[in-house]
Design a protein around this motif. Sequence first.
Motif, short mmCIF file in Angstrom:
data_model
loop_
_atom_site.label_atom_id
_atom_site.label_comp_id
_atom_site.label_asym_id
_atom_site.label_seq_id
_atom_site.Cartn_x
_atom_site.Cartn_y
_atom_site.Cartn_z
N SER A 42 9.75 99.19 100.06
CA SER A 42 9.03 99.64 98.88
C SER A 42 9.70 99.12 97.60
CB SER A 42 8.96 101.17 98.84
OG SER A 42 8.38 101.60 97.63
N ILE A 43 11.02 99.26 97.54
CA ILE A 43 11.77 98.78 96.37
C ILE A 43 11.62 97.27 96.24
CG2 ILE A 43 14.07 98.47 95.38
CD1 ILE A 43 13.07 101.30 95.13
N ARG A 44 11.77 96.58 97.36
CA ARG A 44 11.70 95.12 97.35
C ARG A 44 10.35 94.61 96.85
NH1 ARG A 44 11.60 91.05 102.64
NH2 ARG A 44 11.27 89.14 101.43
N PHE A 45 9.26 95.12 97.43
CA PHE A 45 7.94 94.60 97.09
C PHE A 45 7.44 95.09 95.73
CE2 PHE A 45 7.49 94.21 101.87
CZ PHE A 45 7.74 92.86 101.86
N SER A 46 7.76 96.33 95.36
CA SER A 46 7.36 96.84 94.05
C SER A 46 7.98 96.00 92.95
CB SER A 46 7.78 98.31 93.88
OG SER A 46 7.14 99.13 94.81
N THR A 47 9.27 95.76 93.08
CA THR A 47 9.99 94.98 92.06
C THR A 47 9.48 93.55 92.00
OG1 THR A 47 11.97 96.32 92.51
CG2 THR A 47 12.27 94.29 91.25
N GLY A 49 6.60 92.41 93.02
CA GLY A 49 5.21 92.41 92.57
C GLY A 49 5.10 92.52 91.06
N ILE A 50 5.87 93.44 90.48
CA ILE A 50 5.86 93.62 89.02
C ILE A 50 6.35 92.35 88.32
CG2 ILE A 50 6.95 94.87 87.10
CD1 ILE A 50 6.95 97.35 88.98
N LEU A 51 7.42 91.76 88.86
CA LEU A 51 7.96 90.53 88.27
C LEU A 51 6.95 89.38 88.34
CD1 LEU A 51 11.65 90.60 89.61
CD2 LEU A 51 10.90 90.91 87.24
N MET A 52 6.24 89.27 89.50
CA MET A 52 5.26 88.20 89.66
C MET A 52 4.08 88.35 88.70
SD MET A 52 4.91 87.29 93.69
CE MET A 52 6.08 86.17 94.46
N LEU A 53 3.58 89.57 88.59
CA LEU A 53 2.44 89.82 87.69
C LEU A 53 2.85 89.63 86.23
CD1 LEU A 53 0.82 92.91 89.46
CD2 LEU A 53 -0.04 90.56 89.42
N THR A 54 4.07 90.02 85.90
CA THR A 54 4.59 89.82 84.54
C THR A 54 4.70 88.33 84.24
OG1 THR A 54 5.86 91.88 84.66
CG2 THR A 54 6.50 90.29 82.96
N LEU A 55 5.23 87.57 85.21
CA LEU A 55 5.36 86.12 85.05
C LEU A 55 3.98 85.47 84.90
CD1 LEU A 55 7.10 83.56 85.08
CD2 LEU A 55 6.98 83.58 87.57
N ALA A 56 3.02 85.94 85.70
CA ALA A 56 1.65 85.41 85.62
C ALA A 56 1.06 85.66 84.24
CB ALA A 56 0.79 86.04 86.70
N LYS A 57 1.32 86.85 83.69
CA LYS A 57 0.83 87.20 82.36
C LYS A 57 1.46 86.32 81.30
CE LYS A 57 -1.79 89.86 79.82
NZ LYS A 57 -3.26 89.82 79.96
N ILE A 58 2.77 86.08 81.43
CA ILE A 58 3.49 85.22 80.49
C ILE A 58 2.90 83.80 80.53
CG2 ILE A 58 5.71 84.09 80.01
CD1 ILE A 58 7.05 86.68 81.00
N LEU A 59 2.53 83.36 81.74
CA LEU A 59 1.94 82.03 81.92
C LEU A 59 0.45 82.03 81.57
CD1 LEU A 59 3.65 81.02 85.30
CD2 LEU A 59 4.22 80.21 83.00
N LEU A 225 18.84 89.17 96.39
CA LEU A 225 18.43 87.89 96.96
C LEU A 225 17.06 87.98 97.62
CD1 LEU A 225 21.85 86.73 98.49
CD2 LEU A 225 20.73 85.87 96.43
N LEU A 226 16.77 89.12 98.27
CA LEU A 226 15.45 89.31 98.90
C LEU A 226 14.35 89.30 97.85
CD1 LEU A 226 16.21 92.06 101.58
CD2 LEU A 226 15.35 89.76 102.04
N ILE A 227 14.61 89.95 96.72
CA ILE A 227 13.59 90.04 95.65
C ILE A 227 13.45 88.72 94.92
CG2 ILE A 227 13.03 91.11 93.44
CD1 ILE A 227 14.43 93.68 94.56
N SER A 228 14.58 88.16 94.46
CA SER A 228 14.53 86.97 93.62
C SER A 228 14.25 85.69 94.41
CB SER A 228 15.84 86.82 92.84
OG SER A 228 16.94 86.70 93.74
N LEU A 229 15.01 85.48 95.47
CA LEU A 229 14.85 84.24 96.23
C LEU A 229 13.75 84.35 97.29
CD1 LEU A 229 18.57 83.13 96.78
CD2 LEU A 229 16.99 82.51 94.94
N GLY A 230 13.85 85.38 98.16
CA GLY A 230 12.87 85.54 99.23
C GLY A 230 11.48 85.87 98.72
N GLY A 231 11.40 86.72 97.68
CA GLY A 231 10.11 87.18 97.19
C GLY A 231 9.43 86.28 96.18
#
Length: 297
Positions: A42-47, A49-59, A225-231
Motif C-alpha cells: 500500500s505504501i509503495r503503490f500509493s507513493t 502513484g501520487i508521484l507519477m500523477l504529479t509528474l504527469a501534471k507537471i509534464l 528503491l522499490l518506489i523510485s527505481l522499481g516503480g
Amino acid sequence: MNLTKTQVFIIIAFLSIYIIWGSTYLFNKVAVTELPPFFLASIRFSTAGILMLTLAKILKASLKITKKELKNTAIASLFFLILGNSVFVWALQFVDSGFAALIASTQPLFVLLILRILDQKPMQKKSIIGVCLGIFGMYLLISQQELVTSENTLLGILVMMGCVLGWSYGSVFVSKAVLIKNSLVSTGYQMAIAGVVLAILSLLFQETWTSPLQWSTNVQISMFLLISLGGIVAFTAFNYLLKVVSTEKVATSAYVNPVIALFMGWYFLDEKLSTQSIIASVILLTGVYFITSRKRR
C-alpha cells in the motif's frame, strides 16, 4: 564505435529493466521480513502513484478519465498490482527471492496458454517446445525436497503460481481493453487504486502500521528503491522500449530478471543455489526464450 543518442537511451533502458526489475525481488524480500505485506504494498503503490500523477501534471498531461477507462484501469490494477504483485510479495515470506523470480519467469508460458484458450489458435513449433521445456523446468524446480522446507513453502509456491496466472491474464486483458493512452497517467491511476485497496485489506487483516522512521535502515533503503527505481524508473524505461524496439526484445527481461534475482539472493541473503536449481533454471529460461522468440502471426 559511435553511438547515437537514441542508442544510448535504449542501452540504458534495457539495463534498467534487466537490473532494476531483477533486483526488486531482493528488495521486496528484505522489506517483507519486517513489514506486513499489504501495508508494505500500500505504501509503495500509493507513493509511486501520487508521484507519477504529479509528474504527469507537471509534464502537462491530461488526468481526465472516462468511466470505461476507470473500470478497465481498476481491473488492470487488480490483476497486476494487487494479485500479481502484492499477493506475490505476501508469498515471499515463505519462498526465497531467486526461487520466486524463476516462478515469475513462467509468465510468457501462461500468456501463451491463455491466448491459446481464448483465441483458439494452433501453437507454433517453437511455442510447443517452449511450453514443454517450461513445464519440465518448473517440475525440476519445485520437486526439490530440500527447498520445500514446510507446508508454508508449498503454499507460497502455489500462491505465486496463481499470481503469475493473474498477471498473465491481466496482460491479455490490457492488450484488448480501452485504457488511457498516456502510460504514465494510466499506471499512476493503477497504482493509486491499488494503494487504496491494499490499505483497506491491510486494515481488514489487522496488520500493524508503523512510521517509516521506525523501520530499519535496510527496509528504508529497500522501500525507497522499490518506489523510485522499481516503480518509476524501470516502468518508464519499459514503456520507452515498447515504442522504439520490438516487443520480443523487450520480453527478454523475462529470462534476464531471474538470473539477476538468483545471483542477488545468493550473494546478499545467502539463499541456497542447488545444482538442480541451476539446471532447472537453464531449462525453464530456454523454454521462455523459445516462447518469446517465436514469430508473431
